[in-house]
Design a protein around this motif. Structure first.
Motif, PDB file in Angstrom:
ATOM      1  N   LEU A  35       0.826  -1.204   0.000  1.00 57.26           N
ATOM      2  CA  LEU A  35       0.000   0.000   0.000  1.00 57.26           C
ATOM      3  C   LEU A  35       0.861   1.255   0.000  1.00 57.26           C
ATOM      4  O   LEU A  35       0.568   2.214  -0.714  1.00 57.26           O
ATOM      5  N   ALA A  36       1.924   1.249   0.763  1.00 56.47           N
ATOM      6  CA  ALA A  36       2.819   2.406   0.810  1.00 56.47           C
ATOM      7  C   ALA A  36       3.435   2.658  -0.571  1.00 56.47           C
ATOM      8  O   ALA A  36       3.535   3.813  -1.008  1.00 56.47           O
ATOM      9  N   ALA A  37       3.818   1.602  -1.250  1.00 51.62           N
ATOM     10  CA  ALA A  37       4.434   1.750  -2.567  1.00 51.62           C
ATOM     11  C   ALA A  37       3.416   2.197  -3.620  1.00 51.62           C
ATOM     12  O   ALA A  37       3.691   3.105  -4.409  1.00 51.62           O
ATOM     13  N   GLU A  38       2.248   1.585  -3.623  1.00 55.45           N
ATOM     14  CA  GLU A  38       1.252   1.885  -4.651  1.00 55.45           C
ATOM     15  C   GLU A  38       0.610   3.259  -4.461  1.00 55.45           C
ATOM     16  O   GLU A  38       0.332   3.947  -5.438  1.00 55.45           O
ATOM     17  N   ALA A  39       0.364   3.639  -3.215  1.00 55.99           N
ATOM     18  CA  ALA A  39      -0.298   4.921  -2.959  1.00 55.99           C
ATOM     19  C   ALA A  39       0.701   6.052  -2.751  1.00 55.99           C
ATOM     20  O   ALA A  39       0.303   7.198  -2.580  1.00 55.99           O
ATOM     21  N   GLU A  40       1.978   5.703  -2.751  1.00 56.93           N
ATOM     22  CA  GLU A  40       3.054   6.678  -2.558  1.00 56.93           C
ATOM     23  C   GLU A  40       2.870   7.477  -1.269  1.00 56.93           C
ATOM     24  O   GLU A  40       2.901   8.710  -1.254  1.00 56.93           O
ATOM     25  N   VAL A  41       2.646   6.726  -0.171  1.00 53.88           N
ATOM     26  CA  VAL A  41       2.558   7.315   1.162  1.00 53.88           C
ATOM     27  C   VAL A  41       3.567   6.611   2.055  1.00 53.88           C
ATOM     28  O   VAL A  41       4.106   5.556   1.689  1.00 53.88           O
ATOM     29  N   ASP A  42       3.837   7.198   3.222  1.00 53.73           N
ATOM     30  CA  ASP A  42       4.777   6.531   4.117  1.00 53.73           C
ATOM     31  C   ASP A  42       4.097   5.327   4.785  1.00 53.73           C
ATOM     32  O   ASP A  42       2.878   5.167   4.729  1.00 53.73           O
ATOM     33  N   LYS A  43       4.895   4.479   5.379  1.00 52.51           N
ATOM     34  CA  LYS A  43       4.375   3.226   5.925  1.00 52.51           C
ATOM     35  C   LYS A  43       3.413   3.463   7.090  1.00 52.51           C
ATOM     36  O   LYS A  43       2.461   2.713   7.270  1.00 52.51           O
ATOM     37  N   LYS A  44       3.649   4.496   7.856  1.00 54.22           N
ATOM     38  CA  LYS A  44       2.764   4.792   8.981  1.00 54.22           C
ATOM     39  C   LYS A  44       1.362   5.153   8.482  1.00 54.22           C
ATOM     40  O   LYS A  44       0.364   4.685   9.023  1.00 54.22           O
ATOM     41  N   ARG A  49      -4.319   3.562   7.320  1.00 56.09           N
ATOM     42  CA  ARG A  49      -5.413   3.383   6.372  1.00 56.09           C
ATOM     43  C   ARG A  49      -5.883   1.930   6.349  1.00 56.09           C
ATOM     44  O   ARG A  49      -7.076   1.665   6.299  1.00 56.09           O
ATOM     45  N   LEU A  50      -4.938   0.989   6.426  1.00 54.45           N
ATOM     46  CA  LEU A  50      -5.315  -0.428   6.467  1.00 54.45           C
ATOM     47  C   LEU A  50      -6.148  -0.731   7.711  1.00 54.45           C
ATOM     48  O   LEU A  50      -7.152  -1.435   7.637  1.00 54.45           O
ATOM     49  N   GLY A  55      -8.306  -3.884   7.790  1.00 53.34           N
ATOM     50  CA  GLY A  55      -7.254  -4.796   7.354  1.00 53.34           C
ATOM     51  C   GLY A  55      -7.380  -5.230   5.907  1.00 53.34           C
ATOM     52  O   GLY A  55      -6.572  -6.015   5.420  1.00 53.34           O
ATOM     53  N   SER A  56      -8.365  -4.705   5.203  1.00 51.72           N
ATOM     54  CA  SER A  56      -8.591  -5.087   3.810  1.00 51.72           C
ATOM     55  C   SER A  56      -7.722  -4.249   2.883  1.00 51.72           C
ATOM     56  O   SER A  56      -7.897  -3.030   2.767  1.00 51.72           O
ATOM     57  N   LEU A  57      -6.800  -4.898   2.210  1.00 53.31           N
ATOM     58  CA  LEU A  57      -5.914  -4.211   1.280  1.00 53.31           C
ATOM     59  C   LEU A  57      -6.690  -3.623   0.121  1.00 53.31           C
ATOM     60  O   LEU A  57      -6.440  -2.498  -0.300  1.00 53.31           O
ATOM     61  N   VAL A  58      -7.660  -4.357  -0.401  1.00 61.42           N
ATOM     62  CA  VAL A  58      -8.456  -3.879  -1.535  1.00 61.42           C
ATOM     63  C   VAL A  58      -9.205  -2.609  -1.154  1.00 61.42           C
ATOM     64  O   VAL A  58      -9.193  -1.618  -1.907  1.00 61.42           O
ATOM     65  N   GLU A  59      -9.842  -2.600   0.011  1.00 59.82           N
ATOM     66  CA  GLU A  59     -10.591  -1.412   0.449  1.00 59.82           C
ATOM     67  C   GLU A  59      -9.654  -0.235   0.686  1.00 59.82           C
ATOM     68  O   GLU A  59      -9.991   0.903   0.387  1.00 59.82           O
ATOM     69  N   ALA A  60      -8.477  -0.497   1.229  1.00 60.63           N
ATOM     70  CA  ALA A  60      -7.511   0.562   1.473  1.00 60.63           C
ATOM     71  C   ALA A  60      -7.035   1.175   0.158  1.00 60.63           C
ATOM     72  O   ALA A  60      -6.923   2.394   0.033  1.00 60.63           O
ATOM     73  N   LEU A  61      -6.776   0.335  -0.846  1.00 63.16           N
ATOM     74  CA  LEU A  61      -6.367   0.848  -2.160  1.00 63.16           C
ATOM     75  C   LEU A  61      -7.489   1.662  -2.800  1.00 63.16           C
ATOM     76  O   LEU A  61      -7.254   2.720  -3.366  1.00 63.16           O
ATOM     77  N   LYS A  62      -8.710   1.174  -2.677  1.00 63.07           N
ATOM     78  CA  LYS A  62      -9.856   1.893  -3.244  1.00 63.07           C
ATOM     79  C   LYS A  62     -10.033   3.251  -2.571  1.00 63.07           C
ATOM     80  O   LYS A  62     -10.447   4.211  -3.222  1.00 63.07           O
TER      81      LYS A  62
END
Length: 65
Positions: A35-44, A49-50, A55-62
């Motif tokens: 998620l950090a790589a795809e959304a270009e945000v820091d890991k925190k 967001r997750l 905990g849903s990666l798909v929902e977080a990306l959306k």
């Protein structure tokens, strides 16, 4: 003034409760990295967001779209 103080205390307690709920959500380290790589945000921010998305990666990306 008493009503304002009581309102602020209730808001702080609600915020603490929300933080406890988010802390109990399990997230995978690999999902945080992706998620950090795809959304270009820091890991925190990615971890937060997750947790907010249950905990849903798909929902977080959306949520970033």
């Amino acid at each position: 003034m008493a009503a304002l103080a009581a309102s602020q205390k209730a808001d702080k307690e609600a915020q603490r409760q929300r933080e406890r709920e988010l802390a109990s959500v399990k997230v995978a380290p690999a999902d945080i990295d992706l998620l950090a790589a795809e959304a270009e945000v820091d890991k925190k921010a990615a971890e937060r967001r997750l947790r907010e998305c249950g905990g849903s990666l798909v929902e977080a990306l959306k949520s970033y779209l």
